[in-house]
Design an enzyme around this catalytic site. Sequence first.
Site, PDB file in Angstrom:
ATOM      1  N   ASN A  48     -78.928  77.362  10.130  1.00 39.62           N
ATOM      2  CA  ASN A  48     -80.168  78.067   9.784  1.00 39.62           C
ATOM      3  C   ASN A  48     -79.860  79.270   8.890  1.00 39.62           C
ATOM      4  O   ASN A  48     -78.836  79.944   9.056  1.00 39.62           O
ATOM      5  CB  ASN A  48     -80.973  78.467  11.023  1.00 39.62           C
ATOM      6  CG  ASN A  48     -80.199  79.237  12.063  1.00 39.62           C
ATOM      7  OD1 ASN A  48     -78.986  79.142  12.163  1.00 39.62           O
ATOM      8  ND2 ASN A  48     -80.907  80.019  12.858  1.00 39.62           N
ATOM      9  N   GLU A  61     -81.524  71.929  10.218  1.00 41.08           N
ATOM     10  CA  GLU A  61     -81.717  70.516   9.870  1.00 41.08           C
ATOM     11  C   GLU A  61     -82.030  70.358   8.388  1.00 41.08           C
ATOM     12  O   GLU A  61     -81.511  69.468   7.703  1.00 41.08           O
ATOM     13  CB  GLU A  61     -82.873  69.912  10.680  1.00 41.08           C
ATOM     14  CG  GLU A  61     -82.665  69.913  12.172  1.00 41.08           C
ATOM     15  CD  GLU A  61     -83.228  71.155  12.847  1.00 41.08           C
ATOM     16  OE1 GLU A  61     -83.028  72.282  12.317  1.00 41.08           O
ATOM     17  OE2 GLU A  61     -83.844  71.021  13.908  1.00 41.08           O
TER      18      GLU A  61
HETATM   19  N1  THU Z   1     -84.435  76.814  13.916  1.00 42.27           N
HETATM   20  C1  THU Z   1     -83.698  75.791  13.401  1.00 42.27           C
HETATM   21  O1  THU Z   1     -82.713  76.018  12.680  1.00 42.27           O
HETATM   22  N2  THU Z   1     -84.073  74.517  13.689  1.00 42.27           N
HETATM   23  C2  THU Z   1     -85.163  74.170  14.456  1.00 42.27           C
HETATM   24  O2  THU Z   1     -85.475  72.993  14.594  1.00 42.27           O
HETATM   25  C3  THU Z   1     -85.918  75.220  15.125  1.00 42.27           C
HETATM   26  C4  THU Z   1     -85.606  76.624  14.753  1.00 42.27           C
HETATM   27  C5  THU Z   1     -84.044  78.193  13.595  1.00 42.27           C
HETATM   28  C6  THU Z   1     -84.981  78.907  12.683  1.00 42.27           C
HETATM   29  C7  THU Z   1     -84.705  80.345  13.021  1.00 42.27           C
HETATM   30  O3  THU Z   1     -83.598  80.803  12.228  1.00 42.27           O
HETATM   31  C8  THU Z   1     -84.270  80.323  14.472  1.00 42.27           C
HETATM   32  O4  THU Z   1     -83.980  78.969  14.771  1.00 42.27           O
HETATM   33  C9  THU Z   1     -85.312  80.845  15.443  1.00 42.27           C
HETATM   34  O5  THU Z   1     -86.524  80.204  15.245  1.00 42.27           O
END
Ligand code: THU
Length: 146
Positions: A48, A61
Amino acid sequence: MNYLTDTDAEKLFSEAKAASENTYSPYSHFPVGAAVLTGDGTIVRGTNVENASYGLTICAERTALGHAVSIGKTDIRAIAVYCRTNAAAPCGACRQFILEFGNDIVVIFMHGEELVQRTIEELMPFAFTKTILAQASEVVDQDHNL
Ligand code: THU
């Protein structure tokens, strides 16, 4: 069924966990990692990436899938997602993004103590897909009013 063997699923999940070590999440402090398995056996990682303008954050993802596409790999077999709370099923936006590359892509994530496998179609029933767009353009071709 399309699911991976337990060994392959665990391997992909461990790649997702490794990817989370590169997280850029200074706002949520919630590291997430993803690993994509392509049709030729290549594994591509993503994490992320957050932003001071919070809404611009990219989930792990989508980073991983963008990475795979960027190296010329759009044949996506599976994607694993890791977060430390062991409950990282992909968010709705990421489900839509995964579905772009096929209905039978296997999504792997922890749910409690269990490493779960589901196809993206199972996670996203009645989805809006490019097939629907293609059908719409056929209608447009037939009826130039749209
Ligand atoms: N996040 C992801 O990377 N994938 C997901 O499917 C849900 C949320 C991340 C986004 C953000 O950086 C952190 O998790 C908190 O929402």
